[in-house]
Design an enzyme around this catalytic site. Structure first.
Site, PDB file in Angstrom:
ATOM      1  N   TRP A   1       0.847  -1.198   0.000  1.00 41.28           N
ATOM      2  CA  TRP A   1       0.000   0.000   0.000  1.00 41.28           C
ATOM      3  C   TRP A   1       0.877   1.240   0.000  1.00 41.28           C
ATOM      4  O   TRP A   1       1.546   1.538   0.988  1.00 41.28           O
ATOM      5  CB  TRP A   1      -0.907   0.016   1.231  1.00 41.28           C
ATOM      6  CG  TRP A   1      -1.878  -1.097   1.223  1.00 41.28           C
ATOM      7  CD1 TRP A   1      -3.119  -1.081   0.646  1.00 41.28           C
ATOM      8  CD2 TRP A   1      -1.718  -2.408   1.789  1.00 41.28           C
ATOM      9  NE1 TRP A   1      -3.720  -2.289   0.818  1.00 41.28           N
ATOM     10  CE2 TRP A   1      -2.892  -3.119   1.514  1.00 41.28           C
ATOM     11  CE3 TRP A   1      -0.700  -3.038   2.484  1.00 41.28           C
ATOM     12  CZ2 TRP A   1      -3.083  -4.435   1.907  1.00 41.28           C
ATOM     13  CZ3 TRP A   1      -0.885  -4.347   2.869  1.00 41.28           C
ATOM     14  CH2 TRP A   1      -2.058  -5.031   2.591  1.00 41.28           C
TER      15      TRP A   1
ATOM     16  N   HIS B   1      -7.270   1.575   2.356  1.00 37.49           N
ATOM     17  CA  HIS B   1      -8.289   0.583   2.009  1.00 37.49           C
ATOM     18  C   HIS B   1      -9.436   0.639   3.024  1.00 37.49           C
ATOM     19  O   HIS B   1      -9.275   1.163   4.122  1.00 37.49           O
ATOM     20  CB  HIS B   1      -7.694  -0.834   1.957  1.00 37.49           C
ATOM     21  CG  HIS B   1      -6.849  -1.201   3.145  1.00 37.49           C
ATOM     22  ND1 HIS B   1      -6.134  -2.344   3.223  1.00 37.49           N
ATOM     23  CD2 HIS B   1      -6.600  -0.545   4.310  1.00 37.49           C
ATOM     24  CE1 HIS B   1      -5.483  -2.407   4.372  1.00 37.49           C
ATOM     25  NE2 HIS B   1      -5.755  -1.330   5.038  1.00 37.49           N
TER      26      HIS B   1
ATOM     27  N   ARG C   1      -4.244   6.478  -2.284  1.00 43.73           N
ATOM     28  CA  ARG C   1      -2.888   5.925  -2.344  1.00 43.73           C
ATOM     29  C   ARG C   1      -1.967   6.841  -3.109  1.00 43.73           C
ATOM     30  O   ARG C   1      -2.403   7.585  -3.986  1.00 43.73           O
ATOM     31  CB  ARG C   1      -2.899   4.555  -3.023  1.00 43.73           C
ATOM     32  CG  ARG C   1      -3.554   3.529  -2.122  1.00 43.73           C
ATOM     33  CD  ARG C   1      -3.306   2.129  -2.524  1.00 43.73           C
ATOM     34  NE  ARG C   1      -4.313   1.296  -1.873  1.00 43.73           N
ATOM     35  CZ  ARG C   1      -4.596   0.071  -2.225  1.00 43.73           C
ATOM     36  NH1 ARG C   1      -3.930  -0.497  -3.204  1.00 43.73           N
ATOM     37  NH2 ARG C   1      -5.527  -0.608  -1.596  1.00 43.73           N
TER      38      ARG C   1
ATOM     39  N   GLN D   1     -13.590   1.836  -2.603  1.00 42.50           N
ATOM     40  CA  GLN D   1     -13.529   0.405  -2.294  1.00 42.50           C
ATOM     41  C   GLN D   1     -14.818  -0.008  -1.601  1.00 42.50           C
ATOM     42  O   GLN D   1     -15.499   0.815  -0.988  1.00 42.50           O
ATOM     43  CB  GLN D   1     -12.356   0.104  -1.352  1.00 42.50           C
ATOM     44  CG  GLN D   1     -11.078  -0.230  -2.091  1.00 42.50           C
ATOM     45  CD  GLN D   1     -10.059  -0.954  -1.211  1.00 42.50           C
ATOM     46  OE1 GLN D   1     -10.248  -1.108  -0.016  1.00 42.50           O
ATOM     47  NE2 GLN D   1      -8.979  -1.372  -1.831  1.00 42.50           N
TER      48      GLN D   1
ATOM     49  N   VAL E   1      -5.565 -11.705   6.346  1.00 42.26           N
ATOM     50  CA  VAL E   1      -6.413 -12.881   6.112  1.00 42.26           C
ATOM     51  C   VAL E   1      -5.542 -14.127   5.974  1.00 42.26           C
ATOM     52  O   VAL E   1      -4.394 -14.054   5.548  1.00 42.26           O
ATOM     53  CB  VAL E   1      -7.285 -12.721   4.841  1.00 42.26           C
ATOM     54  CG1 VAL E   1      -8.434 -11.786   5.083  1.00 42.26           C
ATOM     55  CG2 VAL E   1      -6.458 -12.278   3.658  1.00 42.26           C
TER      56      VAL E   1
ATOM     57  N   ALA F   1     -13.448 -11.605   5.133  1.00 39.75           N
ATOM     58  CA  ALA F   1     -13.334 -10.231   4.638  1.00 39.75           C
ATOM     59  C   ALA F   1     -13.264 -10.328   3.120  1.00 39.75           C
ATOM     60  O   ALA F   1     -12.593 -11.207   2.580  1.00 39.75           O
ATOM     61  CB  ALA F   1     -12.081  -9.561   5.187  1.00 39.75           C
TER      62      ALA F   1
HETATM   63  N1  PHE Z   1      -7.788  -4.335   1.607  1.00 43.23           N
HETATM   64  C1  PHE Z   1      -7.260  -5.074   0.499  1.00 43.23           C
HETATM   65  C2  PHE Z   1      -6.608  -4.114  -0.488  1.00 43.23           C
HETATM   66  O1  PHE Z   1      -6.893  -2.965  -0.474  1.00 43.23           O
HETATM   67  C3  PHE Z   1      -8.302  -5.893  -0.203  1.00 43.23           C
HETATM   68  C4  PHE Z   1      -8.865  -6.980   0.678  1.00 43.23           C
HETATM   69  C5  PHE Z   1     -10.039  -6.793   1.363  1.00 43.23           C
HETATM   70  C6  PHE Z   1      -8.197  -8.177   0.792  1.00 43.23           C
HETATM   71  C7  PHE Z   1     -10.526  -7.816   2.182  1.00 43.23           C
HETATM   72  C8  PHE Z   1      -8.663  -9.178   1.583  1.00 43.23           C
HETATM   73  C9  PHE Z   1      -9.831  -8.995   2.284  1.00 43.23           C
HETATM   74  O2  PHE Z   1      -5.754  -4.447  -1.268  1.00 43.23           O
END
Ligand code: PHE
Length: 354
Positions: free
Chosen positions: A163, A185, A211, A225, A268, A322
């Site tokens: 990120w 995010h 970003r 998002q 995750v 998620a």
């Molecule tokens: N937050 C992650 C991203 O911005 C995307 C994501 C959301 C991945 C939920 C896994 C679970 O790249």
């Protein structure tokens, strides 16, 4: 030589003062400073002069050059101002424009409509509301803690490179500020949600993320998002696949299948990239999917036990899903738009097509 320089200055100063158009001034500029302009070529004779003479003539030359430059600039301003004045002070040339005449011209009503991405988001929210998901909001300006640390991404961890983050300058925040940033995010909602609610939890979070990106046809520094957080007893990847398929079919049509492939996100475990069967070629392979037949459309996974613990939820009892997508990219696909930047361009020729 000195005389030449003097004559040159006199001649051009006179011409400058007579010039009444910017075009004429451009011509004069070229005659002096262009590739074969008189000032540009003047020093070419210096190497053949006696050294003593150069010592005298070179500073004089510099002075003349500077004076001509500033004279030109000054005249340019004067001519520009005169041009503005002329336009502003001239009457418009319309006869009898009384308010009565204006009243007779019918005004054209312009009807607005929702932005294409907003339209799309409403559909997503609607689809998941039917499965019992409710909306939750997390802040756009957030602490490092919720955006990274509690999501199993410690300071200095290499995963942070996933990120490109815009940090907020600490100097404006007074003494001992916590580290603030623009959320990268919607996952910044995860631990907040766990701290606030008890499972079973079904929430969705939608909104702007930011970003430090090089902007191009598929990347924006500011984008949307959408993320689902689903926590309950006994959830598994099967539920995740179900949600993915449900989503693709709700949004793209009943014949769009989903498939999961392993992908790394620190919050995750296991993590998955969610592919949808390419909506253009339906799996045959085309230009848009690069011949693969599938398009990666979402990121997802089972919430990491550490993250559940950080949110005060016992990972031995509960598991969580998620699941996140970028509505901008989705809208691009659906409307076959090849440049993400069009959405925020404010260009009505584009927006009125929706
Ligand atoms: N937050 C992650 C991203 O911005 C995307 C994501 C959301 C991945 C939920 C896994 C679970 O790249």
């Amino acid at each position: 030589m000195r005389e030449d320089l003097n004559n040159l200055q006199k001649k051009y100063t006179a011409e400058l003062n007579e010039a009444t158009s910017l075009k004429k001034l451009d011509e004069l500029f070229l005659k002096l400073f262009g590739k074969s302009g008189e000032i540009t070529t003047f020093p070419k004779s210096f190497p053949s002069l006696p050294k003593d003479e150069v010592k005298v003539i070179a500073p004089l030359f510099n002075k003349t050059k500077q004076e001509l430059e500033s004279a030109l600039e000054k005249r340019r301003e004067e001519v520009k101002l005169a041009g503005f004045k002329k336009i502003l002070e001239e009457p418009l040339g319309l006869k009898d424009v009384s308010s009565k005449t204006l009243d007779k011209i019918p005004s054209k009503k312009r009807e607005g409509h929702m932005h294409p991405i907003t339209q799309f988001e409403e559909e997503i929210v609607h689809a998941f509301a039917k499965l019992g998901f409710q909306q939750f909001e997390a802040p756009h300006i957030d602490s490092d803690t919720y955006n990274f640390e509690k999501l199993n991404i410690p300071q200095e961890h290499p995963a942070r490179d996933l990120w490109d983050t815009l940090y907020i300058d600490q100097t404006y925040l007074g003494p001992n500020p916590s580290k603030l940033l623009l959320r990268t995010h919607t996952s910044n909602s995860q631990v907040r949600i766990m701290e606030k609610f008890q499972p079973p939890i079904r929430l969705m979070n939608l909104g702007r993320c930011f970003r430090y990106e090089n902007v191009d046809a598929r990347h924006e520094h500011t984008f949307e998002q959408f993320e689902l957080i689903y926590i309950d007893k006994g959830l598994s990847m099967a539920n995740l696949l179900y949600l993915s398929e449900y989503f693709f079919q709700a949004i793209f049509g009943y014949d769009v299948k989903a498939r999961l492939k392993p992908k790394y996100y620190p919050f995750v475990e296991p993590g998955a990239g969610v592919d949808g069967l390419c909506i253009f070629c339906k799996g045959k392979g085309c230009k848009i999917c690069g011949g693969v037949g599938w398009l990666e459309l979402a990121g997802a996974g089972m919430i990491h036990p550490t993250v559940l613990k950080n949110g005060g939820i016992d990972p031995d009892i509960y598991s969580g899903i998620a699941w996140g997508v970028g509505p901008g990219r989705m809208a691009m696909l659906r409307h076959e738009i090849n440049d993400l930047r069009l959405f925020n361009s404010g260009d009505l020729r584009f927006l009125n097509k929706f």
